[in-house]
Motif scaffolding. Structure first.
Motif, PDB file in Angstrom:
ATOM      1  N   GLN A  18      18.007 -30.686  57.069  1.00 53.48           N
ATOM      2  CA  GLN A  18      17.017 -29.845  57.594  1.00 53.48           C
ATOM      3  C   GLN A  18      15.655 -30.174  56.857  1.00 53.48           C
ATOM      4  OE1 GLN A  18      18.740 -25.883  57.062  1.00 53.48           O
ATOM      5  NE2 GLN A  18      20.414 -26.266  58.476  1.00 53.48           N
ATOM      6  N   ALA A  19      15.487 -31.020  56.039  1.00 51.96           N
ATOM      7  CA  ALA A  19      14.220 -31.532  55.045  1.00 51.96           C
ATOM      8  C   ALA A  19      13.293 -32.061  55.888  1.00 51.96           C
ATOM      9  CB  ALA A  19      14.776 -31.861  53.592  1.00 51.96           C
ATOM     10  N   ILE A  20      12.155 -32.383  55.666  1.00 54.13           N
ATOM     11  CA  ILE A  20      11.111 -32.990  56.223  1.00 54.13           C
ATOM     12  C   ILE A  20      10.903 -33.827  54.767  1.00 54.13           C
ATOM     13  CG2 ILE A  20       8.932 -33.340  57.197  1.00 54.13           C
ATOM     14  CD1 ILE A  20       9.126 -30.715  58.328  1.00 54.13           C
ATOM     15  N   CYS A  21      11.204 -35.165  55.031  1.00 53.58           N
ATOM     16  CA  CYS A  21      10.512 -36.180  53.991  1.00 53.58           C
ATOM     17  C   CYS A  21       9.363 -36.575  53.971  1.00 53.58           C
ATOM     18  CB  CYS A  21      11.564 -37.278  53.968  1.00 53.58           C
ATOM     19  SG  CYS A  21      13.304 -36.783  53.845  1.00 53.58           S
ATOM     20  N   VAL A  22       8.459 -36.571  53.142  1.00 53.10           N
ATOM     21  CA  VAL A  22       7.066 -37.036  52.964  1.00 53.10           C
ATOM     22  C   VAL A  22       6.972 -38.297  52.221  1.00 53.10           C
ATOM     23  CG1 VAL A  22       4.825 -36.508  52.462  1.00 53.10           C
ATOM     24  CG2 VAL A  22       6.160 -34.756  53.111  1.00 53.10           C
ATOM     25  N   TRP A  23       6.413 -39.400  53.084  1.00 50.90           N
ATOM     26  CA  TRP A  23       6.409 -40.517  52.175  1.00 50.90           C
ATOM     27  C   TRP A  23       4.951 -40.974  52.032  1.00 50.90           C
ATOM     28  CZ3 TRP A  23      11.169 -42.652  51.030  1.00 50.90           C
ATOM     29  CH2 TRP A  23      12.461 -42.096  51.707  1.00 50.90           C
ATOM     30  N   ALA A  24       4.247 -41.597  51.076  1.00 47.75           N
ATOM     31  CA  ALA A  24       3.018 -42.204  50.701  1.00 47.75           C
ATOM     32  C   ALA A  24       2.800 -43.557  51.143  1.00 47.75           C
ATOM     33  CB  ALA A  24       2.490 -41.742  49.451  1.00 47.75           C
TER      34      ALA A  24
END
Length: 475
Positions: free
Chosen positions: A134-140
């Protein structure tokens, strides 16, 4: 214009206002997903044959057919500049393709398949949602934070990426501040494992062409040249006070209890320690050499009475400067070494700076200062700028202004010069106004700043107007 695709294998363009079909293009395969980037005529379609097809909506022809996935496509996204196409599938992989060259520049694998991907408007971050999460993963994206060379991927296997740790709990009774802190920590963990398109392509794509960023020299003396620092470096320097205020802990740090380097003890069978607050007893229990060392390290009575407050620290720093014990910072030492080449002529003109512009000694002296500034981080550079005000005569501030005038003359590191000038005037503006020796340097700085802005103002405004007009035009 409205775009649509379907199981009949066609791409249709509609006119919403007229409620009629404009044109139709044959894709060649049934499609279940369509993505279009604004200000671009290209459309990316997820076909049922596990390929991504890029169509030109104006010419109505196929531009690229991107293959490589081994399972059903889950999502397709465009990069910020419509040059990259990102695709995810149920084979737990993410592929990044450069559309102009058709080369695969990024190939990654996840533990769980990505069901949705989205690129931020500026291209700094990629958000992914995964199966059973249920998480939103943020990648740079690494190309926006450091210098990397992009090239084709030659690996036979995708690069595995570990999913970031999800921050926050399942409960809904957390405060807004705690949720905000969790989001910031999630972004920081996402930066630890960023997208590595450029790293893969730069190390293994040996056939890539060199770019203009690799050129150390200035292309033309009349061109304004930016430094090779990331954009975040200059932004952090300008907004460092706001960043420090935001990162300030809620509770002030507690000062640890003081303890001596060694614990003195009394002679005897049982170990008995001496009270450190009693210097006489502690000295009696030590050897002569230890007692002398402790006596030499003990503060003087006058210093002990002053305490550790701000006034006491300023008083001690003033006494050290009067006694000649205060060492200059590295930036001040470099400015003093380059002082003969940074002098301004009478009336604030170019003077010596203009005469020595062609000499190798002047160039070497000023380049040593600028090279040192380019190696500093935002916090270290801010500390160096603050150290310029420790000289009560204002000599260091005048030399710093003369250095900025020289950099504006050479038109190099333009954005870094503007950031340093912003911080310098904000920290030492009042001191400069009360320093008569700084007036010529301030006048020369204003003249070169206005001259540079007059040259940049017309092309910048013209390009902004042209971009605004083209953005509002119908495709």
């Amino acid at each position: 214009t409205l775009f649509s695709c379907g199981g009949d294998g066609t791409l249709r363009l509609w006119a919403p206002a007229a409620l009629k079909l404009q044109s139709t293009a044959d894709v060649g395969c049934a499609c279940g997903m369509l993505r279009h980037k604004r200000d671009s005529t290209l459309v990316a379609l997820a076909a049922d044959d596990l390929s991504v097809r890029v169509m030109d909506a104006v010419a109505l022809r196929l531009v690229r057919r991107l293959e490589g996935h081994t399972n059903t496509l889950t999502d397709v996204a465009w990069g910020a500049d419509a040059r990259w196409v990102l695709s995810s599938a149920l084979d737990c992989t993410l592929r990044v393709v450069d559309v102009p060259s058709g080369a695969l520049i990024g190939w990654y694998s996840f533990e769980y398949a990505a069901t949705s991907i989205t690129v931020s408007p500026g291209g700094e971050f990629l958000c992914t949602a995964h199966v059973d999460s249920q998480a939103i993963c943020v990648w740079a994206s690494r190309p926006l934070f450091e210098e990397v060379l992009i090239g084709a991927v030659t690996d036979t296997r995708p690069t595995p990426l570990q999913l970031p740790t999800a921050m926050g709990g399942d409960g809904g009774d957390e405060s807004e501040d705690e949720e905000g802190d969790g989001e910031e920590e999630e972004e920081e963990e996402g930066e630890d494992e960023p997208m590595e398109e450029a790293e893969l392509g730069g190390e293994e794509g040996g056939g890539a062409l060199p770019s203009l960023s690799e050129n150390e020299s200035q292309l033309h003396p009349r061109l304004f040249t930016l430094s090779r620092l990331p954009a975040s470096h200059v932004n952090a320097l300008v907004n460092l006070d706001a960043i420090n205020e935001r990162n300030k802990p809620v509770e002030p740090p507690k000062k640890p209890a003081l303890a001596p380097f060694f614990l003195p003890s009394l002679d005897g069978v049982e170990r008995t320690f001496v009270d450190p607050s009693d210097p006489a007893a502690a000295a009696a229990s030590m050897p002569a050499s230890s007692a002398e060392l402790l006596a030499s390290a003990a503060p003087a009575p006058a210093e002990a009475e002053e305490g550790d407050g701000p006034k006491a620290k300023r008083a001690r720093a003033r006494r050290m400067r009067e006694q000649g014990l205060g060492a200059h910072s590295a930036l001040c030492a470099l400015l003093l070494a380059a002082e003969p080449h940074l002098s301004l002529g009478p009336g604030g003109g170019d003077g010596g700076a203009g005469e020595g512009a062609g000499s190798s000694e002047a160039a070497a002296a000023t380049s040593a200062v600028t090279d040192y500034l380019l190696t500093l981080g935002p916090s270290a550079l801010d500390l160096e700028i603050r150290a310029l005000g420790e000289d009560d005569s204002g000599r260091m501030l005048v030399l710093a202004l003369a250095l900025l005038v020289r950099q504006l003359q050479t038109r190099r590191d333009f954005e870094l010069v503007q950031a340093i000038l912003h911080v310098l005037l904000r920290l030492h503006g009042e001191a400069l106004l009360t320093t008569p020796a700084a007036m010529p340097a301030l006048r020369a700085l204003r003249e070169h700043q206005q001259a540079g802005w007059c040259e940049l103002q017309e092309p910048i405004h013209s390009n902004l107007c042209l971009l605004a007009f083209m953005s509002n035009c119908a495709s």
